[in-house]
Design a protein around this motif. Structure first.
Motif, PDB file in Angstrom:
ATOM      1  N   ILE A   2      31.646  54.241  35.457  1.00 23.63           N
ATOM      2  CA  ILE A   2      32.708  53.289  35.778  1.00 23.63           C
ATOM      3  C   ILE A   2      32.269  52.370  36.921  1.00 23.63           C
ATOM      4  O   ILE A   2      31.731  52.831  37.926  1.00 23.63           O
ATOM      5  CB  ILE A   2      33.988  54.053  36.180  1.00 23.63           C
ATOM      6  CG1 ILE A   2      34.645  54.632  34.916  1.00 23.63           C
ATOM      7  CG2 ILE A   2      34.949  53.173  36.941  1.00 23.63           C
ATOM      8  CD1 ILE A   2      35.876  55.432  35.174  1.00 23.63           C
ATOM      9  N   HIS A   3      32.481  51.073  36.723  1.00 19.18           N
ATOM     10  CA  HIS A   3      32.355  50.143  37.834  1.00 19.18           C
ATOM     11  C   HIS A   3      33.753  49.910  38.380  1.00 19.18           C
ATOM     12  O   HIS A   3      34.579  49.299  37.703  1.00 19.18           O
ATOM     13  CB  HIS A   3      31.765  48.806  37.373  1.00 19.18           C
ATOM     14  CG  HIS A   3      30.326  48.892  36.986  1.00 19.18           C
ATOM     15  ND1 HIS A   3      29.320  49.065  37.909  1.00 19.18           N
ATOM     16  CD2 HIS A   3      29.721  48.843  35.784  1.00 19.18           C
ATOM     17  CE1 HIS A   3      28.156  49.106  37.288  1.00 19.18           C
ATOM     18  NE2 HIS A   3      28.369  48.986  35.998  1.00 19.18           N
ATOM     19  N   ILE A   4      34.020  50.368  39.578  1.00 20.38           N
ATOM     20  CA  ILE A   4      35.364  50.200  40.137  1.00 20.38           C
ATOM     21  C   ILE A   4      35.709  48.714  40.166  1.00 20.38           C
ATOM     22  O   ILE A   4      36.783  48.303  39.735  1.00 20.38           O
ATOM     23  CB  ILE A   4      35.434  50.833  41.550  1.00 20.38           C
ATOM     24  CG1 ILE A   4      35.244  52.349  41.427  1.00 20.38           C
ATOM     25  CG2 ILE A   4      36.757  50.493  42.225  1.00 20.38           C
ATOM     26  CD1 ILE A   4      35.049  53.071  42.744  1.00 20.38           C
ATOM     27  N   THR A   5      34.789  47.916  40.674  1.00 25.03           N
ATOM     28  CA  THR A   5      34.924  46.455  40.646  1.00 25.03           C
ATOM     29  C   THR A   5      33.860  45.904  39.704  1.00 25.03           C
ATOM     30  O   THR A   5      32.722  46.378  39.705  1.00 25.03           O
ATOM     31  CB  THR A   5      34.703  45.869  42.052  1.00 25.03           C
ATOM     32  OG1 THR A   5      35.649  46.449  42.946  1.00 25.03           O
ATOM     33  CG2 THR A   5      34.874  44.347  42.055  1.00 25.03           C
ATOM     34  N   ASP A   6      34.216  44.909  38.907  1.00 22.21           N
ATOM     35  CA  ASP A   6      33.253  44.288  37.997  1.00 22.21           C
ATOM     36  C   ASP A   6      31.995  43.845  38.768  1.00 22.21           C
ATOM     37  O   ASP A   6      32.101  43.214  39.825  1.00 22.21           O
ATOM     38  CB  ASP A   6      33.914  43.074  37.333  1.00 22.21           C
ATOM     39  CG  ASP A   6      32.984  42.421  36.339  1.00 22.21           C
ATOM     40  OD1 ASP A   6      33.059  42.762  35.152  1.00 22.21           O
ATOM     41  OD2 ASP A   6      32.161  41.573  36.771  1.00 22.21           O
ATOM     42  N   LEU A   8      29.857  41.455  38.344  1.00 24.20           N
ATOM     43  CA  LEU A   8      29.751  40.012  38.596  1.00 24.20           C
ATOM     44  C   LEU A   8      30.627  39.602  39.776  1.00 24.20           C
ATOM     45  O   LEU A   8      30.254  38.740  40.581  1.00 24.20           O
ATOM     46  CB  LEU A   8      30.173  39.215  37.349  1.00 24.20           C
ATOM     47  CG  LEU A   8      29.198  39.231  36.171  1.00 24.20           C
ATOM     48  CD1 LEU A   8      29.836  38.559  34.956  1.00 24.20           C
ATOM     49  CD2 LEU A   8      27.896  38.523  36.544  1.00 24.20           C
ATOM     50  N   ILE A   9      31.796  40.210  39.860  1.00 25.81           N
ATOM     51  CA  ILE A   9      32.697  39.924  40.985  1.00 25.81           C
ATOM     52  C   ILE A   9      32.073  40.434  42.293  1.00 25.81           C
ATOM     53  O   ILE A   9      32.092  39.740  43.315  1.00 25.81           O
ATOM     54  CB  ILE A   9      34.077  40.598  40.757  1.00 25.81           C
ATOM     55  CG1 ILE A   9      34.781  40.000  39.524  1.00 25.81           C
ATOM     56  CG2 ILE A   9      34.952  40.492  42.005  1.00 25.81           C
ATOM     57  CD1 ILE A   9      35.228  38.576  39.672  1.00 25.81           C
ATOM     58  N   TYR A  12      29.538  38.009  43.296  1.00 22.87           N
ATOM     59  CA  TYR A  12      30.183  36.793  43.816  1.00 22.87           C
ATOM     60  C   TYR A  12      30.564  36.970  45.289  1.00 22.87           C
ATOM     61  O   TYR A  12      30.290  36.102  46.133  1.00 22.87           O
ATOM     62  CB  TYR A  12      31.407  36.454  42.964  1.00 22.87           C
ATOM     63  CG  TYR A  12      32.265  35.340  43.525  1.00 22.87           C
ATOM     64  CD1 TYR A  12      31.849  34.009  43.482  1.00 22.87           C
ATOM     65  CD2 TYR A  12      33.500  35.613  44.098  1.00 22.87           C
ATOM     66  CE1 TYR A  12      32.637  32.985  43.995  1.00 22.87           C
ATOM     67  CE2 TYR A  12      34.302  34.600  44.604  1.00 22.87           C
ATOM     68  CZ  TYR A  12      33.856  33.292  44.557  1.00 22.87           C
ATOM     69  OH  TYR A  12      34.643  32.283  45.066  1.00 22.87           O
ATOM     70  N   LEU A  13      31.161  38.110  45.612  1.00 19.43           N
ATOM     71  CA  LEU A  13      31.612  38.343  46.986  1.00 19.43           C
ATOM     72  C   LEU A  13      30.425  38.450  47.951  1.00 19.43           C
ATOM     73  O   LEU A  13      30.478  37.921  49.063  1.00 19.43           O
ATOM     74  CB  LEU A  13      32.467  39.614  47.057  1.00 19.43           C
ATOM     75  CG  LEU A  13      33.773  39.554  46.262  1.00 19.43           C
ATOM     76  CD1 LEU A  13      34.521  40.877  46.346  1.00 19.43           C
ATOM     77  CD2 LEU A  13      34.672  38.416  46.757  1.00 19.43           C
ATOM     78  N   LEU A 161      38.117  56.598  45.688  1.00 21.27           N
ATOM     79  CA  LEU A 161      38.000  56.552  44.219  1.00 21.27           C
ATOM     80  C   LEU A 161      36.716  57.252  43.747  1.00 21.27           C
ATOM     81  O   LEU A 161      36.446  57.320  42.551  1.00 21.27           O
ATOM     82  CB  LEU A 161      38.061  55.098  43.721  1.00 21.27           C
ATOM     83  CG  LEU A 161      39.400  54.405  44.020  1.00 21.27           C
ATOM     84  CD1 LEU A 161      39.335  52.913  43.713  1.00 21.27           C
ATOM     85  CD2 LEU A 161      40.536  55.044  43.243  1.00 21.27           C
ATOM     86  N   GLY A 164      34.577  56.343  40.920  1.00 18.02           N
ATOM     87  CA  GLY A 164      35.335  56.310  39.662  1.00 18.02           C
ATOM     88  C   GLY A 164      35.623  57.691  39.101  1.00 18.02           C
ATOM     89  O   GLY A 164      36.312  57.825  38.097  1.00 18.02           O
ATOM     90  N   ILE A 195      45.882  52.432  48.144  1.00 20.08           N
ATOM     91  CA  ILE A 195      44.440  52.568  47.945  1.00 20.08           C
ATOM     92  C   ILE A 195      43.921  51.237  47.440  1.00 20.08           C
ATOM     93  O   ILE A 195      44.419  50.704  46.446  1.00 20.08           O
ATOM     94  CB  ILE A 195      44.110  53.681  46.940  1.00 20.08           C
ATOM     95  CG1 ILE A 195      44.570  55.034  47.503  1.00 20.08           C
ATOM     96  CG2 ILE A 195      42.614  53.708  46.619  1.00 20.08           C
ATOM     97  CD1 ILE A 195      44.368  56.196  46.553  1.00 20.08           C
ATOM     98  N   VAL A 196      42.951  50.702  48.138  1.00 20.13           N
ATOM     99  CA  VAL A 196      42.417  49.393  47.796  1.00 20.13           C
ATOM    100  C   VAL A 196      41.067  49.587  47.105  1.00 20.13           C
ATOM    101  O   VAL A 196      40.187  50.272  47.649  1.00 20.13           O
ATOM    102  CB  VAL A 196      42.271  48.538  49.069  1.00 20.13           C
ATOM    103  CG1 VAL A 196      41.653  47.203  48.748  1.00 20.13           C
ATOM    104  CG2 VAL A 196      43.634  48.347  49.722  1.00 20.13           C
ATOM    105  N   PRO A 197      40.893  49.016  45.905  1.00 21.61           N
ATOM    106  CA  PRO A 197      39.645  49.244  45.162  1.00 21.61           C
ATOM    107  C   PRO A 197      38.498  48.381  45.660  1.00 21.61           C
ATOM    108  O   PRO A 197      37.868  47.662  44.900  1.00 21.61           O
ATOM    109  CB  PRO A 197      40.032  48.905  43.722  1.00 21.61           C
ATOM    110  CG  PRO A 197      41.154  47.922  43.841  1.00 21.61           C
ATOM    111  CD  PRO A 197      41.874  48.254  45.132  1.00 21.61           C
ATOM    112  N   VAL A 198      38.218  48.451  46.937  1.00 25.12           N
ATOM    113  CA  VAL A 198      37.059  47.755  47.494  1.00 25.12           C
ATOM    114  C   VAL A 198      35.962  48.797  47.674  1.00 25.12           C
ATOM    115  O   VAL A 198      36.242  49.940  48.046  1.00 25.12           O
ATOM    116  CB  VAL A 198      37.416  47.046  48.832  1.00 25.12           C
ATOM    117  CG1 VAL A 198      37.955  48.004  49.866  1.00 25.12           C
ATOM    118  CG2 VAL A 198      36.235  46.269  49.391  1.00 25.12           C
TER     119      VAL A 198
END
Lengths: 209, 209
Positions: A2-6, A8-9, A12-13, A161, A164, A195-198
């Protein structure tokens, strides 16, 4: 996986806010070379921002490694505020002390070698508690540390998380304690929790009284 | 299509913290029925937490819709603090006013119908500016509003990752302005800025002086 955040995103960040600070970059390189777990850089930015907002007098960190997260936090501290780093491995703390000294932040920091849970309980009126120790100890950390928080304190935990795995049934040694920790804080009447998915997931709980 | 946060993780977070508040649930249902864009519930929780931390006296919201985000913020306001809602559509604001009155929060809120950018500039010493208006206006909102922020103010913007389109070349009417907005704030010397990949992406910028 699992990628918690995509991805590519995430890229980008990273590109939007490139890091040029040599000390942070050196610590990231060191972690990579040693295969030593440190917080995600975006989590570092987030901790820095939360510290700016909270304006704490006393921060206690459970599980400091060689000081990467503590540096992000310490750079946001006001005059007279301090952070307590706790860590088993003396050589990690010695490295952190060197970095803080170079940075001119040594007088804002205490470096404590030993059992983070035991050391943490020596402090009271903690404004920010940052938990990043062994994951199976997360529920025990709550029991030990909640009585030591100041009113309106902020409790922050990395790896909420757990790569994941909280949505999987594997890796029960660490996974079940992390899930239990998330549940305890989410249901706790005295805290507002989210919970913030960062990065690997950051739990933030604000003590309501 | 890009999922900013993995859908299984998003479901885990929703399940971990189920919403039982009838007013919030009714507003979410209304948005769904009208196909009206509101912030993600996790963004609502995050705004609530940021407001608890910041303890603002004055919040200004650019683009209030029917008040869902404003309700999350207003519930975290201390006595004597207030939030200004701005919105073109009178009937949306009338609905928001009804909700705030039921909630006992009406005296903490001002409801302003009209052009959000013009209305926003009537206020000074803003502690939290929340931007959620038409995306192509985001850069213009900075030019108009930055001079109206208080020292140590918090600027927050929803949709900073614009459904993941910030990593695509499509939809330039809104996409380019959102990217430009992110770049301006990321490079601004007077702010520490980070973008958190919660919901549709939340940019948070803390004014350093």
């Amino acid at each position: 996986m699992i990628h918690i955040t995509d991805p590519l995103i995430a890229t980008y960040l990273m590109t939007l806010q490139p890091e040029e600070d040599p000390r942070l970059l050196a610590m990231e390189e060191k972690a990579k070379a040693m295969n030593f777990p440190i917080i995600d850089r975006q989590v570092g930015r987030f901790l820095h921002l939360l510290t700016l907002l909270k304006r704490p007098k006393l921060v206690v960190e459970l599980g400091s490694g060689f000081g990467y997260s503590a540096l992000w936090i310490a750079r946001a501290l006001e005059d007279g505020a301090r952070i307590v780093l706790t860590e088993y491995a003396e050589k990690n703390l010695a490295y952190a002390r060197g970095i803080f000294t170079e940075e001119g932040l040594a007088e804002k920091a205490e470096f404590r070698t030993g059992n983070a849970l035991e050391l943490g309980q020596e402090y009271d009126d903690i404004d920010i508690l940052f938990i990043d120790m062994d994951k199976y100890l997360y529920p025990a950390a709550l029991e030990a540390m909640l009585p030591h928080l100041a009113p309106k304190a902020l409790l922050i935990a990395d790896n909420a998380l757990w790569r994941g795995r909280v949505v999987e049934t594997l890796d029960t040694k660490n996974n079940e304690p992390v899930k239990k920790f998330n549940e305890i804080m989410s249901r706790h009447d005295s805290f507002f929790t989210t919970i913030v998915p960062v990065g690997d997931g950051v739990l933030i709980a604000y003590r309501l009284s």
